[in-house]
Design a protein around this motif. Structure first.
Motif, short mmCIF file in Angstrom:
data_model
loop_
_atom_site.label_atom_id
_atom_site.label_comp_id
_atom_site.label_asym_id
_atom_site.label_seq_id
_atom_site.Cartn_x
_atom_site.Cartn_y
_atom_site.Cartn_z
N VAL A 133 0.86 -1.18 0.00
CA VAL A 133 0.00 0.00 0.00
C VAL A 133 0.90 1.23 0.00
CG1 VAL A 133 -1.61 1.35 1.41
CG2 VAL A 133 -2.00 -1.10 1.08
N GLU A 134 0.62 2.15 -0.90
CA GLU A 134 1.40 3.38 -0.97
C GLU A 134 0.79 4.42 -0.04
OE1 GLU A 134 3.07 6.33 -4.42
OE2 GLU A 134 0.92 5.97 -4.42
N ILE A 135 1.64 4.99 0.80
CA ILE A 135 1.17 6.07 1.65
C ILE A 135 1.69 7.39 1.11
CG2 ILE A 135 1.26 7.08 3.96
CD1 ILE A 135 1.23 4.24 5.04
N VAL A 136 0.76 8.29 0.81
CA VAL A 136 1.13 9.63 0.37
C VAL A 136 1.20 10.51 1.62
CG1 VAL A 136 0.45 11.64 -1.00
CG2 VAL A 136 0.04 9.33 -1.89
N GLU A 137 2.38 11.04 1.89
CA GLU A 137 2.55 11.87 3.09
C GLU A 137 2.05 13.29 2.80
OE1 GLU A 137 3.68 11.33 6.32
OE2 GLU A 137 3.23 13.47 6.58
N VAL A 138 1.05 13.72 3.58
CA VAL A 138 0.48 15.04 3.35
C VAL A 138 0.79 16.02 4.49
CG1 VAL A 138 -1.36 14.13 1.87
CG2 VAL A 138 -1.81 14.45 4.32
N GLY A 139 1.66 15.59 5.42
CA GLY A 139 2.00 16.45 6.57
C GLY A 139 2.51 17.83 6.19
N PRO A 140 3.47 17.92 5.25
CA PRO A 140 3.99 19.25 4.92
C PRO A 140 2.98 20.19 4.24
CG PRO A 140 5.52 17.52 4.23
CD PRO A 140 4.23 16.84 4.62
N ARG A 141 1.83 19.67 3.81
CA ARG A 141 0.79 20.52 3.22
C ARG A 141 -0.46 20.53 4.10
NH1 ARG A 141 -4.38 20.87 1.85
NH2 ARG A 141 -4.36 18.69 1.24
N ASP A 142 -1.25 19.48 4.04
CA ASP A 142 -2.50 19.44 4.82
C ASP A 142 -2.18 19.55 6.31
OD1 ASP A 142 -5.22 19.39 4.95
OD2 ASP A 142 -5.44 17.24 4.61
N GLY A 143 -1.08 18.93 6.71
CA GLY A 143 -0.71 18.94 8.13
C GLY A 143 -0.38 20.33 8.63
N LEU A 144 0.48 21.03 7.91
CA LEU A 144 0.98 22.31 8.41
C LEU A 144 0.03 23.47 8.16
CD1 LEU A 144 4.78 22.19 7.48
CD2 LEU A 144 3.69 21.68 9.68
N GLN A 145 -0.86 23.33 7.17
CA GLN A 145 -1.61 24.52 6.77
C GLN A 145 -2.58 25.02 7.84
OE1 GLN A 145 -3.78 23.74 3.16
NE2 GLN A 145 -5.60 23.06 4.23
N ASN A 146 -2.94 24.16 8.76
CA ASN A 146 -3.85 24.63 9.81
C ASN A 146 -3.24 24.52 11.20
OD1 ASN A 146 -6.37 25.79 10.45
ND2 ASN A 146 -7.07 23.84 11.25
N ASP A 147 -1.93 24.28 11.26
CA ASP A 147 -1.32 24.23 12.58
C ASP A 147 -1.20 25.66 13.12
OD1 ASP A 147 0.26 21.95 14.21
OD2 ASP A 147 1.06 23.95 14.64
N PRO A 148 -1.44 25.82 14.42
CA PRO A 148 -1.32 27.17 15.00
C PRO A 148 0.10 27.75 14.86
CG PRO A 148 -1.76 25.51 16.71
CD PRO A 148 -1.96 24.85 15.39
N GLU A 154 1.73 -2.81 8.49
CA GLU A 154 2.92 -3.66 8.55
C GLU A 154 2.70 -4.83 9.52
OE1 GLU A 154 6.13 -3.21 7.07
OE2 GLU A 154 5.65 -1.37 5.94
N ARG A 155 1.97 -4.57 10.58
CA ARG A 155 1.65 -5.62 11.56
C ARG A 155 0.85 -6.75 10.87
NH1 ARG A 155 2.88 -8.11 15.84
NH2 ARG A 155 1.35 -8.48 17.48
N ALA A 156 0.06 -6.35 9.87
CA ALA A 156 -0.75 -7.32 9.13
C ALA A 156 0.00 -7.90 7.93
CB ALA A 156 -2.04 -6.65 8.66
N GLY A 157 1.27 -7.51 7.81
CA GLY A 157 2.06 -8.07 6.72
C GLY A 157 1.94 -7.31 5.40
N ILE A 158 1.36 -6.13 5.44
CA ILE A 158 1.23 -5.31 4.23
C ILE A 158 2.40 -4.32 4.18
CG2 ILE A 158 -0.20 -3.63 3.00
CD1 ILE A 158 -2.63 -4.95 4.43
N ASP A 159 3.11 -4.33 3.08
CA ASP A 159 4.32 -3.51 2.95
C ASP A 159 3.95 -2.06 2.63
OD1 ASP A 159 6.97 -2.76 2.61
OD2 ASP A 159 6.95 -3.33 0.48
N THR A 160 4.58 -1.13 3.35
CA THR A 160 4.38 0.30 3.05
C THR A 160 5.68 0.96 2.58
OG1 THR A 160 4.92 0.99 5.32
CG2 THR A 160 2.61 0.51 4.85
N GLY A 161 6.80 0.28 2.79
CA GLY A 161 8.09 0.87 2.44
C GLY A 161 8.56 1.94 3.42
#
Ligand code: ZN
Length: 302
Positions: free
Chosen positions: A6-21, A259-266
């Motif tokens: 399963v590919e995880i798209v990291e959105v922290g630097p955009r969606d994450g930061l845009q509403n942080d105080p 990963e606990r279920a054996g699904i690779d995320t890289g």
């Protein structure tokens, strides 16, 4: 389960930061990106080409894009709400342009002064611009599970927008649970409806943990055959135009479960947890993820 990825798209630097105080300075954002890459992230949202007066946290997006590492295999998604934003994303060197459609008018008018139909029409105009630049186009259908002003969003509306996105040439369609109201069964229903309406497009799911259902929703999405999931390190995030919206599902929480279920995320759980703890320091507040508190199992990640 094993053998699946399963590919995880990291959105922290955009969606994450845009509403942080806390307004994160550009050099700290770049360190955030570096840490995510060290954790194995290969595809991320790091920039948003929207009105800087309305979203000040993204005002330095072009600068961020000019300075991020450009190793082979790294993909940066630039977010756009109109054709001007799409052009800016291309000029800034984003590898992909993600256009935000809206599934309901209440949120759409508040977020980007557009109805669902308006956003579908806009996508028709943006698609040639992105394609002429040789970039992949993706579309996020925001408030796809419910609207903070209008309430319930018909599944047919979401399916019709997906059909129009695919017809415009979007190679990937993301369903955004912008205000965190989805339940796992509805995830299945909407994933099936969108796949039927846009069989050629890859499906991506985007959850916020506002009502504590995000991880269950990720499970439902993966069980429904979805291979791409958005998440933010630490579970940071929100939306300035969605009242009471809280953070994205935390990357490390999703990685642990899969990963606990054996699904690779890289991705490397220990590095993600270390980055979540670093975020607490630089943002000056606790982050929402559970794994950053409890650590992984067995052993390894402290
Ligand atoms: Zn979001």
């Amino acid at each position: 389960m094993t053998g699946r990825r399963v590919e995880i798209v990291e959105v922290g630097p955009r969606d994450g930061l845009q509403n942080d105080p806390t307004l994160m300075p550009t050099d700290v954002k770049l360190e955030f990106v570096d840490r995510l890459i060290a954790a194995g992230v290969r595809r991320m949202e790091a920039a948003s080409f929207v009105n800087p007066k309305l979203v000040p946290a993204m005002a330095d997006s072009a600068d961020v894009m000019a300075k991020v590492p450009r190793d082979k295999g790294l993909t940066y998604i630039g977010l756009a709400l109109n054709d001007k934003g799409a052009r800016r994303a291309i000029e800034a060197g984003c590898d992909e342009v993600n256009f935000v459609m809206v599934a309901s008018a209440g949120f759409g008018l508040a977020n980007q002064k557009a109805t669902p139909d308006d956003t579908a029409d806009q996508l028709d105009r943006i698609a040639p611009i992105v394609h002429d630049a040789g970039k992949p186009l993706s579309a996020t259908i925001s408030v796809a599970f419910g609207d903070p002003f209008d309430g319930e969003v018909p599944v047919e509306t979401v399916a019709e927008l997906a059909r129009r996105a695919a017809a415009a040439g979007a190679v990937e369609i993301a369903l955004g649970d912008t205000i965190g109201v989805a339940d796992p069964w509805d995830v299945r229903r909407r994933a099936d409806a969108v796949r039927a309406a846009a069989p050629g497009a890859r499906l991506r799911l985007h959850f916020h943990n506002t009502r504590n259902t995000a991880l269950a929703n990720v499970h439902a999405a993966v069980e429904a055959g979805v291979d791409v999931i958005d998440a933010s390190c630490g579970g940071i995030g929100g939306c300035p135009f969605a009242p009471k919206a809280t953070g994205n599902v935390a990357t490390e929480d999703v990685v642990y479960m899969l990963e606990r279920a054996g699904i690779d995320t890289g991705l490397d759980l220990g590095e993600l947890i270390a980055t979540a703890k670093w975020l607490e320091k630089v943002l000056g507040h606790e982050v929402a993820s559970m794994l950053s508190k409890a650590g992984g199992f067995p052993g390894k990640a402290a």
